[in-house]
Each structure stands twice: as C-alpha cells, then as structure tokens.
Design a protein around this motif. Structure first.
Motif, PDB file in Angstrom:
ATOM      1  N   LEU A   1       0.692  -1.177   0.013  1.00 29.05           N
ATOM      2  CA  LEU A   1      -0.322  -0.142  -0.075  1.00 29.05           C
ATOM      3  C   LEU A   1       1.044   1.496  -0.126  1.00 29.05           C
ATOM      4  O   LEU A   1       0.538   2.233  -0.710  1.00 29.05           O
ATOM      5  N   THR A   2       1.788   1.313   0.799  1.00 32.24           N
ATOM      6  CA  THR A   2       2.342   2.565   0.485  1.00 32.24           C
ATOM      7  C   THR A   2       3.532   2.843  -0.848  1.00 32.24           C
ATOM      8  O   THR A   2       3.776   4.255  -1.721  1.00 32.24           O
ATOM      9  N   ILE A   3       3.525   1.172  -1.474  1.00 34.07           N
ATOM     10  CA  ILE A   3       4.304   1.424  -2.306  1.00 34.07           C
ATOM     11  C   ILE A   3       3.431   1.952  -4.034  1.00 34.07           C
ATOM     12  O   ILE A   3       3.347   2.920  -4.478  1.00 34.07           O
ATOM     13  N   LEU A   4       2.021   1.889  -3.150  1.00 34.44           N
ATOM     14  CA  LEU A   4       0.700   2.205  -4.616  1.00 34.44           C
ATOM     15  C   LEU A   4       0.542   4.059  -3.935  1.00 34.44           C
ATOM     16  O   LEU A   4      -0.182   4.451  -4.528  1.00 34.44           O
ATOM     17  N   GLY A   5       0.450   4.167  -2.974  1.00 35.31           N
ATOM     18  CA  GLY A   5       0.359   5.851  -2.962  1.00 35.31           C
ATOM     19  C   GLY A   5       0.989   6.655  -3.137  1.00 35.31           C
ATOM     20  O   GLY A   5       1.233   7.865  -3.239  1.00 35.31           O
ATOM     21  N   ASN A   6       2.339   5.858  -3.041  1.00 30.45           N
ATOM     22  CA  ASN A   6       3.894   7.063  -3.481  1.00 30.45           C
ATOM     23  C   ASN A   6       3.841   6.901  -4.731  1.00 30.45           C
ATOM     24  O   ASN A   6       4.957   7.638  -5.201  1.00 30.45           O
ATOM     25  N   THR A   7       3.123   6.678  -5.766  1.00 32.81           N
ATOM     26  CA  THR A   7       3.088   6.317  -7.083  1.00 32.81           C
ATOM     27  C   THR A   7       2.898   8.658  -7.377  1.00 32.81           C
ATOM     28  O   THR A   7       3.430   8.400  -8.649  1.00 32.81           O
ATOM     29  N   GLY A   8       2.233   8.679  -6.515  1.00 29.54           N
ATOM     30  CA  GLY A   8       2.051  10.508  -7.268  1.00 29.54           C
ATOM     31  C   GLY A   8       0.393   9.824  -8.137  1.00 29.54           C
ATOM     32  O   GLY A   8       0.731  10.837  -8.470  1.00 29.54           O
ATOM     33  N   LYS A   9       0.434   8.972  -8.903  1.00 37.57           N
ATOM     34  CA  LYS A   9      -0.649   8.868  -9.763  1.00 37.57           C
ATOM     35  C   LYS A   9      -2.082   7.909  -9.135  1.00 37.57           C
ATOM     36  O   LYS A   9      -3.545   7.539  -9.935  1.00 37.57           O
ATOM     37  N   LEU A  10      -1.237   7.347  -8.176  1.00 32.29           N
ATOM     38  CA  LEU A  10      -2.732   6.572  -7.337  1.00 32.29           C
ATOM     39  C   LEU A  10      -3.375   7.745  -5.907  1.00 32.29           C
ATOM     40  O   LEU A  10      -2.689   8.022  -5.553  1.00 32.29           O
ATOM     41  N   ARG A  11      -4.946   7.237  -5.979  1.00 31.18           N
ATOM     42  CA  ARG A  11      -5.450   7.935  -4.172  1.00 31.18           C
ATOM     43  C   ARG A  11      -5.900   7.022  -3.949  1.00 31.18           C
ATOM     44  O   ARG A  11      -7.054   5.710  -4.530  1.00 31.18           O
ATOM     45  N   PRO A  12      -5.987   6.294  -2.577  1.00 35.51           N
ATOM     46  CA  PRO A  12      -6.662   5.828  -1.752  1.00 35.51           C
ATOM     47  C   PRO A  12      -8.320   6.147  -1.480  1.00 35.51           C
ATOM     48  O   PRO A  12      -8.456   6.430  -1.610  1.00 35.51           O
ATOM     49  N   ILE A  13      -9.214   4.467  -1.856  1.00 34.08           N
ATOM     50  CA  ILE A  13     -10.621   4.657  -1.609  1.00 34.08           C
ATOM     51  C   ILE A  13     -11.164   3.903  -1.239  1.00 34.08           C
ATOM     52  O   ILE A  13     -12.385   3.968  -0.741  1.00 34.08           O
ATOM     53  N   GLY A  14     -10.275   2.668  -0.293  1.00 36.71           N
ATOM     54  CA  GLY A  14     -11.322   1.927   0.590  1.00 36.71           C
ATOM     55  C   GLY A  14     -10.121   0.631   1.311  1.00 36.71           C
ATOM     56  O   GLY A  14      -8.971   1.203   0.492  1.00 36.71           O
TER      57      GLY A  14
END
Length: 128
Positions: free
Chosen positions: A27-40
């Motif tokens: 989740l940290t890697i996904l959040g650090n892309t700068g292109k994705l935002r968490p939704i759930g």
C-alpha cells in the motif's frame, strides 16, 4: 479477461500466487506513485486528470478474490488493475506506472489478454 472497453493487468510474483508481501508495504508503494489515491481497504483509483483506473491489492486464492477478508488481510499476493481503453494513449501511461510498481516489489506485470486472444502476456518479468 478481454474487453473492448478495459485493459486488465495483474502484478504478481508468479502464476500460482504463491508469494506474498506485507500489505502495508504494498500500500505504501501504491500510495507513493503520485498517480493513485486510496478509496477503501486496499483499493486505489486514479488521481484527478489521470486516466481512469481501479487498483486493488488482495490476498487472492488462485487469482480469485471478492470476499471481505481478501481486502482486509495482512498479506498481498496480487495487485489487480483495470484501466480504460477510451484513449489509446492510456496504455502507455498504465504500462509505465505499473512497470515501476512491479520493479519496486520485483514481481511480474501481466496483461491478462490482448486483442488477439493471447493470455497472460508478460510485460515485465520477475528478476532473479
């Protein structure tokens, strides 16, 4: 899976989904892309002005998921991505971003099926 509307990608260690990573790390890697935002729980979507996509990080059972516990797990063995085919330029955006994610966790990036019915096309292989 093939669709004339969507691309379906997977980031996984292998075709048997036998390797896992800690959910928090993924989740940290996904959040650090700068292109994705968490939704759930373990779910992301595109940021504003980026091509539409849905990204989920789950603890899959042989590539399947959908139960509540798949989205609330300590471990992840599959990142499943759906992206829009509405603009052909989107594909480059998706592959670039997803390759970067796959490299960071040393998993393979797979296109589930192309327009010629080829399945499980490896776009980025796992390094030894």
């Amino acid at each position: 899976m093939w669709s004339h509307l969507y691309w379906y990608y997977e980031i996984r260690a292998n075709g048997t989904y036998s390797e896992r990573l800690l959910t928090k790390e993924v989740l940290t890697i996904l959040g650090n892309t700068g292109k994705l935002r968490p939704i759930g729980n373990q779910q992301f979507c595109n940021i504003e002005n980026a091509p539409w996509m849905s990204v989920i990080a789950v603890n899959s059972h042989n590539g399947t998921y959908g139960r509540d516990q798949d989205f609330n797990s300590e471990w992840v063995n599959l990142i499943a991505i759906v992206g829009s085919k509405s603009n052909p330029e989107n594909e480059r955006f998706y592959v670039s971003m997803l390759t970067d994610i796959a490299e960071k966790i040393n998993w393979e990036l797979i296109l589930e099926e192309d327009d010629n019915e080829n399945e499980n096309i490896i776009l980025r292989g796992k390094s030894l």
